[in-house]
Design a protein around this motif. Structure first.
Motif, short mmCIF file in Angstrom:
data_model
loop_
_atom_site.label_atom_id
_atom_site.label_comp_id
_atom_site.label_asym_id
_atom_site.label_seq_id
_atom_site.Cartn_x
_atom_site.Cartn_y
_atom_site.Cartn_z
N PHE A 22 4.98 9.54 -0.17
CA PHE A 22 4.26 8.35 0.27
C PHE A 22 4.68 7.12 -0.54
O PHE A 22 4.74 6.01 -0.01
N GLN A 26 6.54 3.87 1.16
CA GLN A 26 6.11 2.50 0.88
C GLN A 26 7.27 1.67 0.36
O GLN A 26 7.46 0.51 0.77
N ARG A 142 -3.80 5.32 -7.22
CA ARG A 142 -3.74 6.21 -6.06
C ARG A 142 -4.75 7.34 -6.09
O ARG A 142 -5.16 7.81 -5.04
N VAL A 172 -5.98 2.28 -3.27
CA VAL A 172 -5.75 2.87 -1.95
C VAL A 172 -7.01 2.87 -1.08
O VAL A 172 -6.92 3.15 0.12
N THR A 195 -2.81 3.02 2.82
CA THR A 195 -1.58 3.74 3.08
C THR A 195 -1.17 3.58 4.53
O THR A 195 -1.92 3.05 5.36
N ASN A 305 -3.14 10.96 2.01
CA ASN A 305 -2.26 10.73 3.16
C ASN A 305 -2.44 11.82 4.21
O ASN A 305 -2.34 11.55 5.42
N TRP A 371 2.69 1.80 8.61
CA TRP A 371 3.57 1.36 7.53
C TRP A 371 3.93 -0.11 7.68
O TRP A 371 4.21 -0.79 6.69
N ASN A 374 1.18 -1.83 5.95
CA ASN A 374 1.33 -1.56 4.53
C ASN A 374 2.38 -2.47 3.90
O ASN A 374 2.16 -3.06 2.84
#
Length: 401
Positions: A22, A26, A142, A172, A195, A305, A371, A374
């Motif tokens: 993850f 990112q 996280r 997060v 996320t 996630n 994403w 993100n």
């Protein structure tokens, strides 16, 4: 052009392709931004002397010091992770190892900001390095990096000081932000950074056909996570063992393997419950989409996630009230939050099996986790930190061309 130095001890390599995927995703997203030039530093902690060549650890010594990983220039400096010290010296050892590497990088890549994508030991080292190079620092929290290292007597003060010294902080989930504030970090510098999930890869499939391909008939429960006590796989194993005709597949590796195998044998449900070991991340979407329920009994999380990957696949989840659970399970279509006991998990799983939400309704609960969002949020955060630093210095041109 925003020049970003991403720093993360939680980043995949050739020996651990599922490690920190993850963080990798990112970083790949940010690197692809048209206004970003990025270099990554993924330090590797090694035990001192001959200990680093113990079975299961020696492969890390063979990794290249520098490589291009999925299109990103990545440096992999080594630092010594001293055993029996509860992590007390990790951050200082990391800082010392990074100075010559970042000095060399800065010679032809004058990065504008340090993006530390894990809080410990990365955060404290990043603060010292930000001061050395006169650039702002962002640190992302996280989960275990706050819940473990932030409460560990040997490292808590370092984590707190890093949070207080950072120009910007990312969390997060809202719950993680609250935990950071409780440790003494400034609320006005914390931004929730959700996320993402690949909505194309994690998507509903013909569940019956997918289960047939796995050799399974009847209800299927899946759990995804490292085999460590914190993930609570024992709770899920006992819950499923109490549900006749229900199968369980657990994807993950870790030190709890032998204990969990013994537990499976003890339940007498070994014909229905299997530990799959480490499953390549590329194969996880098919496994999750085949499941009727994804169950994870974590004692602590940031925002896992696996939760949002399951929801995007149309698979409802049964999880504990840990971290950002209530920010994800916002309706019955997403699943259930249950007490961390086998009986409570068995009841919640049974409830979903008897009255399952539609896959479309479940998938809709994960629509906001992309994403693309993100990346946009991370770019806005990092560029804002640089702009604030430059404006304080009186320079009207924040980024180099």
């Amino acid at each position: 052009m925003l020049r970003v130095l991403t720093l993360s001890t939680l980043f995949p390599d050739a020996t651990r392709r599922n490690f920190g995927v993850f963080v990798e995703r990112q970083t790949l997203g940010l690197a692809a931004h048209p206004d970003v030039d990025l270099r990554a530093v993924a330090p590797i902690g090694l035990l001192p002397g001959p200990l680093r060549y113990l079975p299961g650890r020696s492969a890390l010594t063979t990794l290249p010091a520098q490589e291009v990983w999925k299109g990103i220039p990545v440096h992999r400096p080594r630092f010594t992770a001293w055993p029996m010290t509860a992590g007390r010296h990790h951050a200082r050892a990391l800082e010392r190892a990074l100075i010559p590497v970042l000095d060399a990088i800065r010679a032809d890549f004058a990065f504008d900001v340090i993006d530390a994508s894990f809080f410990f030991p990365d955060g404290p080292a990043a603060i010292a390095l930000g001061r050395r190079y006169g650039v702002p620092v962002s640190i992302k929290a996280r989960g275990a990096d706050i819940h473990h290292w932030g409460r560990n007597p040997a490292t808590a003060a370092q984590v707190r000081a890093a949070g207080q010294g950072a120009d910007g902080l990312l969390a997060v989930s809202d719950a993680m932000a609250d935990d950071m504030i409780a440790l003494g970090m400034p609320a006005d510098r914390i931004r929730v950074h959700a996320t993402g999930v690949d909505q194309d890869r994690f998507a509903p499939v013909d569940r019956n056909r997918a289960k047939t391909l796995l050799g399974i008939s009847g209800p299927l429960i899946v759990s995804v996570g490292a085999l460590i006590p914190r993930k609570g796989h024992d709770v899920v194993i006992e819950a499923v063992a109490a549900l006749p005709g229900v199968s369980l597949r657990i994807a993950g590796a870790g030190p709890d393997l032998a204990r969990l195998e013994a537990l499976v044998a003890h339940t007498g449900a070994a014909d229905r419950i299997r530990l799959l070991g480490s499953v390549p991340h590329a194969d996880i979407p098919d496994l999750i989409a085949a499941a009727d329920v994804m169950a994870l009994a974590s004692s602590s999380e940031g925002l896992a996630n696996a939760w949002v990957e399951a929801l995007a696949s149309g698979t409802p989840i049964v999880i504990t009230d840990a971290g950002g659970a209530r920010e994800v399970v916002t309706s019955p279509d997403a699943g259930r939050i249950a007490a961390r006991t086998p009986a409570a998990f068995a009841a919640a799983i049974s409830d979903l099996l008897q009255a399952p939400p539609s896959t479309a309704a479940t998938r809709a609960t994960a629509a906001r986790f992309t994403w693309e969002a993100n990346t946009a949020a991370l770019y806005a955060h990092l560029s804002g930190l640089v702009r604030e630093r430059v404006e304080r210095a009186g320079d009207p041109a924040p980024f180099a061309a």
